[in-house]
Design a protein around this motif. Sequence first.
Motif, PDB file in Angstrom:
ATOM      1  N   ALA A  79     -46.956 -28.961   5.837  1.00 23.73           N
ATOM      2  CA  ALA A  79     -47.677 -28.077   4.912  1.00 23.73           C
ATOM      3  C   ALA A  79     -47.959 -28.818   3.606  1.00 23.73           C
ATOM      4  O   ALA A  79     -47.286 -29.801   3.261  1.00 23.73           O
ATOM      5  CB  ALA A  79     -46.871 -26.815   4.642  1.00 23.73           C
ATOM      6  N   GLN A  80     -48.973 -28.330   2.927  1.00 26.05           N
ATOM      7  CA  GLN A  80     -49.363 -28.908   1.645  1.00 26.05           C
ATOM      8  C   GLN A  80     -48.674 -28.127   0.516  1.00 26.05           C
ATOM      9  O   GLN A  80     -48.785 -26.912   0.439  1.00 26.05           O
ATOM     10  CB  GLN A  80     -50.885 -28.852   1.509  1.00 26.05           C
ATOM     11  CG  GLN A  80     -51.432 -29.656   0.344  1.00 26.05           C
ATOM     12  CD  GLN A  80     -52.951 -29.590   0.293  1.00 26.05           C
ATOM     13  OE1 GLN A  80     -53.538 -28.507   0.369  1.00 26.05           O
ATOM     14  NE2 GLN A  80     -53.593 -30.737   0.179  1.00 26.05           N
ATOM     15  N   PHE A  81     -47.975 -28.858  -0.363  1.00 27.69           N
ATOM     16  CA  PHE A  81     -47.230 -28.227  -1.453  1.00 27.69           C
ATOM     17  C   PHE A  81     -47.749 -28.692  -2.817  1.00 27.69           C
ATOM     18  O   PHE A  81     -48.255 -29.822  -2.954  1.00 27.69           O
ATOM     19  CB  PHE A  81     -45.743 -28.575  -1.343  1.00 27.69           C
ATOM     20  CG  PHE A  81     -45.065 -27.966  -0.146  1.00 27.69           C
ATOM     21  CD1 PHE A  81     -44.476 -26.724  -0.236  1.00 27.69           C
ATOM     22  CD2 PHE A  81     -45.031 -28.651   1.075  1.00 27.69           C
ATOM     23  CE1 PHE A  81     -43.842 -26.165   0.869  1.00 27.69           C
ATOM     24  CE2 PHE A  81     -44.400 -28.097   2.173  1.00 27.69           C
ATOM     25  CZ  PHE A  81     -43.808 -26.842   2.073  1.00 27.69           C
ATOM     26  N   ARG A  82     -47.622 -27.825  -3.781  1.00 22.29           N
ATOM     27  CA  ARG A  82     -48.105 -28.125  -5.118  1.00 22.29           C
ATOM     28  C   ARG A  82     -47.264 -29.207  -5.795  1.00 22.29           C
ATOM     29  O   ARG A  82     -46.043 -29.239  -5.639  1.00 22.29           O
ATOM     30  CB  ARG A  82     -48.093 -26.859  -5.983  1.00 22.29           C
ATOM     31  CG  ARG A  82     -49.005 -25.764  -5.456  1.00 22.29           C
ATOM     32  CD  ARG A  82     -49.000 -24.551  -6.359  1.00 22.29           C
ATOM     33  NE  ARG A  82     -49.824 -23.474  -5.809  1.00 22.29           N
ATOM     34  CZ  ARG A  82     -50.083 -22.338  -6.421  1.00 22.29           C
ATOM     35  NH1 ARG A  82     -49.579 -22.110  -7.616  1.00 22.29           N
ATOM     36  NH2 ARG A  82     -50.848 -21.423  -5.852  1.00 22.29           N
ATOM     37  N   LYS A  83     -47.958 -30.004  -6.570  1.00 18.87           N
ATOM     38  CA  LYS A  83     -47.297 -31.070  -7.325  1.00 18.87           C
ATOM     39  C   LYS A  83     -47.425 -30.770  -8.821  1.00 18.87           C
ATOM     40  O   LYS A  83     -48.478 -30.337  -9.298  1.00 18.87           O
ATOM     41  CB  LYS A  83     -47.932 -32.420  -7.008  1.00 18.87           C
ATOM     42  CG  LYS A  83     -47.223 -33.599  -7.650  1.00 18.87           C
ATOM     43  CD  LYS A  83     -47.854 -34.920  -7.194  1.00 18.87           C
ATOM     44  CE  LYS A  83     -47.122 -36.103  -7.804  1.00 18.87           C
ATOM     45  NZ  LYS A  83     -47.707 -37.406  -7.357  1.00 18.87           N
ATOM     46  N   TYR A  84     -46.315 -31.004  -9.562  1.00 16.18           N
ATOM     47  CA  TYR A  84     -46.281 -30.697 -10.992  1.00 16.18           C
ATOM     48  C   TYR A  84     -45.888 -31.934 -11.804  1.00 16.18           C
ATOM     49  O   TYR A  84     -45.291 -32.885 -11.281  1.00 16.18           O
ATOM     50  CB  TYR A  84     -45.276 -29.571 -11.269  1.00 16.18           C
ATOM     51  CG  TYR A  84     -45.517 -28.321 -10.465  1.00 16.18           C
ATOM     52  CD1 TYR A  84     -46.495 -27.399 -10.839  1.00 16.18           C
ATOM     53  CD2 TYR A  84     -44.768 -28.063  -9.314  1.00 16.18           C
ATOM     54  CE1 TYR A  84     -46.712 -26.245 -10.103  1.00 16.18           C
ATOM     55  CE2 TYR A  84     -44.987 -26.915  -8.576  1.00 16.18           C
ATOM     56  CZ  TYR A  84     -45.955 -26.015  -8.959  1.00 16.18           C
ATOM     57  OH  TYR A  84     -46.171 -24.874  -8.231  1.00 16.18           O
ATOM     58  N   ASN A  85     -46.210 -31.857 -13.092  1.00 16.72           N
ATOM     59  CA  ASN A  85     -45.858 -32.964 -13.990  1.00 16.72           C
ATOM     60  C   ASN A  85     -44.411 -32.857 -14.493  1.00 16.72           C
ATOM     61  O   ASN A  85     -43.858 -33.828 -15.017  1.00 16.72           O
ATOM     62  CB  ASN A  85     -46.807 -32.980 -15.192  1.00 16.72           C
ATOM     63  CG  ASN A  85     -48.232 -33.304 -14.773  1.00 16.72           C
ATOM     64  OD1 ASN A  85     -48.503 -34.343 -14.185  1.00 16.72           O
ATOM     65  ND2 ASN A  85     -49.141 -32.378 -15.055  1.00 16.72           N
ATOM     66  N   GLY A  86     -43.807 -31.697 -14.342  1.00 16.84           N
ATOM     67  CA  GLY A  86     -42.424 -31.506 -14.777  1.00 16.84           C
ATOM     68  C   GLY A  86     -41.908 -30.158 -14.336  1.00 16.84           C
ATOM     69  O   GLY A  86     -42.644 -29.330 -13.786  1.00 16.84           O
ATOM     70  N   TRP A  87     -40.628 -29.914 -14.575  1.00 20.25           N
ATOM     71  CA  TRP A  87     -40.002 -28.675 -14.129  1.00 20.25           C
ATOM     72  C   TRP A  87     -40.548 -27.452 -14.853  1.00 20.25           C
ATOM     73  O   TRP A  87     -40.607 -26.369 -14.288  1.00 20.25           O
ATOM     74  CB  TRP A  87     -38.483 -28.759 -14.333  1.00 20.25           C
ATOM     75  CG  TRP A  87     -37.804 -29.640 -13.314  1.00 20.25           C
ATOM     76  CD1 TRP A  87     -38.405 -30.519 -12.462  1.00 20.25           C
ATOM     77  CD2 TRP A  87     -36.408 -29.699 -13.042  1.00 20.25           C
ATOM     78  NE1 TRP A  87     -37.481 -31.148 -11.676  1.00 20.25           N
ATOM     79  CE2 TRP A  87     -36.235 -30.670 -12.006  1.00 20.25           C
ATOM     80  CE3 TRP A  87     -35.291 -29.076 -13.561  1.00 20.25           C
ATOM     81  CZ2 TRP A  87     -34.982 -31.001 -11.491  1.00 20.25           C
ATOM     82  CZ3 TRP A  87     -34.039 -29.391 -13.054  1.00 20.25           C
ATOM     83  CH2 TRP A  87     -33.879 -30.341 -12.024  1.00 20.25           C
ATOM     84  N   HIS A  88     -40.946 -27.627 -16.102  1.00 18.47           N
ATOM     85  CA  HIS A  88     -41.509 -26.492 -16.833  1.00 18.47           C
ATOM     86  C   HIS A  88     -42.734 -25.939 -16.107  1.00 18.47           C
ATOM     87  O   HIS A  88     -42.909 -24.721 -15.983  1.00 18.47           O
ATOM     88  CB  HIS A  88     -41.886 -26.905 -18.260  1.00 18.47           C
ATOM     89  CG  HIS A  88     -40.769 -26.774 -19.241  1.00 18.47           C
ATOM     90  ND1 HIS A  88     -39.881 -27.792 -19.488  1.00 18.47           N
ATOM     91  CD2 HIS A  88     -40.384 -25.739 -20.029  1.00 18.47           C
ATOM     92  CE1 HIS A  88     -39.004 -27.399 -20.388  1.00 18.47           C
ATOM     93  NE2 HIS A  88     -39.275 -26.156 -20.732  1.00 18.47           N
ATOM     94  N   GLU A  89     -43.591 -26.836 -15.651  1.00 14.88           N
ATOM     95  CA  GLU A  89     -44.800 -26.398 -14.944  1.00 14.88           C
ATOM     96  C   GLU A  89     -44.436 -25.682 -13.648  1.00 14.88           C
ATOM     97  O   GLU A  89     -45.079 -24.692 -13.258  1.00 14.88           O
ATOM     98  CB  GLU A  89     -45.698 -27.595 -14.637  1.00 14.88           C
ATOM     99  CG  GLU A  89     -46.428 -28.134 -15.857  1.00 14.88           C
ATOM    100  CD  GLU A  89     -47.408 -29.240 -15.493  1.00 14.88           C
ATOM    101  OE1 GLU A  89     -48.180 -29.647 -16.376  1.00 14.88           O
ATOM    102  OE2 GLU A  89     -47.400 -29.693 -14.322  1.00 14.88           O
ATOM    103  N   SER A  90     -43.393 -26.161 -12.979  1.00 15.70           N
ATOM    104  CA  SER A  90     -42.967 -25.542 -11.727  1.00 15.70           C
ATOM    105  C   SER A  90     -42.465 -24.123 -11.968  1.00 15.70           C
ATOM    106  O   SER A  90     -42.805 -23.193 -11.229  1.00 15.70           O
ATOM    107  CB  SER A  90     -41.866 -26.385 -11.081  1.00 15.70           C
ATOM    108  OG  SER A  90     -41.488 -25.842  -9.832  1.00 15.70           O
ATOM    109  N   VAL A  91     -41.672 -23.936 -13.025  1.00 13.70           N
ATOM    110  CA  VAL A  91     -41.167 -22.600 -13.354  1.00 13.70           C
ATOM    111  C   VAL A  91     -42.320 -21.686 -13.769  1.00 13.70           C
ATOM    112  O   VAL A  91     -42.380 -20.521 -13.368  1.00 13.70           O
ATOM    113  CB  VAL A  91     -40.105 -22.682 -14.468  1.00 13.70           C
ATOM    114  CG1 VAL A  91     -39.719 -21.275 -14.949  1.00 13.70           C
ATOM    115  CG2 VAL A  91     -38.867 -23.415 -13.972  1.00 13.70           C
TER     116      VAL A  91
END
Length: 261
Positions: A79-91
């Motif tokens: 599956a394709q998962f989102r990529k973030y620049n840091g944990w803040h963006e993920s939260v």
Amino acid sequence: MKPHEFIAKLAPIATEDMRKYGVPASLTLAQAILESNWGTSGLTQKANNLFGIKGTGPAGSVTMPTTEYRGNTPYTVQAQFRKYNGWHESVDDHTRLILNGTRDKPKRYHGVLWADYKTAATEIWKGGYATDPKYPQKLISIMEQYSLHRYDLPSPEEEERMKIEQLTAELQKTQGELRQLANQYASALNTLSEQGNTIKQLHARLKKLEAQQPDQVPAWAEDAVKAAKKAEALNDPDGSYDFYRMLTILHRMGIFSDPKK
């Protein structure tokens, strides 16, 4: 990363999100722990994706294997998962997903908002976040093992209720103190009144005693009586206390002194 280090790093972010949007901090932390395996999963290491959210993120996407369920039967898919620049963006993305849901069902996750940790764990699963039938219990187990519910904040309504209860308790305490002071004041006034009455009674008795004639000449008036008798100014020595006081004063003034001297 050790569990306490992971929680210490993520808890402030989760708590701030709860304060703003109502997503329980315990849920954010427990999902991040479960989905990222304490930040050690390949998805977290490669994409800063703590929650296993699929799609394309601010930093693109990564393709990873994932386990899905048909009923109680697990199977693995890519599956394709989102990529973030840091944990803040993920939260932030996790919070937006809960607030906005999906196009077909925007409120699918709203059952978790300002909910207690057990309800939140169940509602996120009911909304379709995960297909694992044991997902709620896994979250609850993590929440309780690490006391993650201590990071949850009261809802605005609950916070207002708590403030009202606190103010009510303080008011009742103040009223009790005022009643106690009023009782003490009343008791003091009563004591003063009793003392005043006692003083009046004593004063009246003293006046009465002063008006009475003593049985014999007081010791302090004996010299004056003798001098008055010698000066032939006194035939009957009986008198009141006022009489003896006056006689003593005249004696001290020299009225009864021997005129032959």
